[in-house]
Scaffold this active site. Sequence first.
Site, PDB file in Angstrom:
ATOM      1  N   ASP A 159      74.682  -6.576 -38.376  1.00  0.00           N
ATOM      2  CA  ASP A 159      74.576  -6.653 -37.173  1.00  0.00           C
ATOM      3  C   ASP A 159      73.465  -6.059 -36.449  1.00  0.00           C
ATOM      4  OD1 ASP A 159      77.312  -7.863 -37.325  1.00  0.00           O
ATOM      5  OD2 ASP A 159      77.952  -5.783 -38.026  1.00  0.00           O
ATOM      6  N   HIS A 187      83.017  -4.249 -37.579  1.00  0.00           N
ATOM      7  CA  HIS A 187      82.307  -5.554 -38.037  1.00  0.00           C
ATOM      8  C   HIS A 187      83.138  -6.764 -37.603  1.00  0.00           C
ATOM      9  CE1 HIS A 187      79.736  -8.207 -39.969  1.00  0.00           C
ATOM     10  NE2 HIS A 187      80.545  -8.526 -40.827  1.00  0.00           N
TER      11      HIS A 187
END
Length: 332
Positions: A159, A187
């Site tokens: 990410d 996440h």
Amino acid sequence: MSSPIRVVVTGAAGQIAYSLLYQIAKGDVFGADQPVILHLLDIPPMMEVLGGVVMEIIDLALPLVTEIVPTADPTVAFKDVEAAFLVGAMPRQQGMERKDLLSANVKIFKVQGEALDKYAKKTVKVLVVGNPANTNALVCSRYAPSIPRENFTAMTRLDQNRGRAQIAERLKVNVGQVKNVIIWGNHSATQVPDANSATVDLGSGPVPVTGALKNDEWLKGEFITTVQKRGAAVIAARKMSSAVSAAKAAGDHMHDIWHGTAPGQFVSMGVLSDGSYGAPKDVVFSFPVTIENKEWKIVQGLQVADYHKPLLEATGKELLEEKAEAIEVCEH
């Protein structure tokens, strides 16, 4: 040459491992002079495919690989390992909710936690890649009580890499010029990408990304949602989940644990929360960290923008819900 270290990769016949193993074998992760013994774990039906992966690793002819141990037996896979990439998990398919993944996958990570506890070195550094990664890391650490809980981390580096790449594209600079993008929380689609502490080098040294962009609306809106939904966008386009970018991020994450972060830079990883920045305690929450001597430390004193605060609360709440669900699955 130092003596070889044992490194386990689970789900070793899968897509992510296929790219990750090359990075490890080449020396990108542990160092150009660090030999490795590769322990490759997968489930019995995948053994033939794993045999093909072993042939390819042999055919790479890379001198750092001193031995390869393919197996379906966790007692063999986790024996004396110093680093563990827990990649193997039921993959998320199109239209699948994270909750569906959770109940199937936490059981896998309970078993792997128990195996790490019994067979791995007590100094083992464990990176959980398989989703839901934060909660899987928490479960894994719960069932490995003899290994420090700080040794279990979850991957939000993908990410972070996505966030840096979005900013670089927007500013039309090389991604290497963008530093200190943060991912807070889980996440998942509730993660909070944050560029407010990030810098970009436009040629005369680092300046704040916010000043260079001069576009708060983009940072508050499209930037966040693009990073949050990038995994789903890749699945929609590729009909498979992110593999090569996830493998690269896993290599980056473990590289930084092994070698430390550069001065003035921090990276995002899911670590055991101590309540910093108002996050719930005792969940695996992604924070900005610095790393030295293989130990991470949460970066303190950063400003969290007002518009990020409710988002941080929401991602923390999701992690508490996942934790409760996971404990229930594991105990019944």
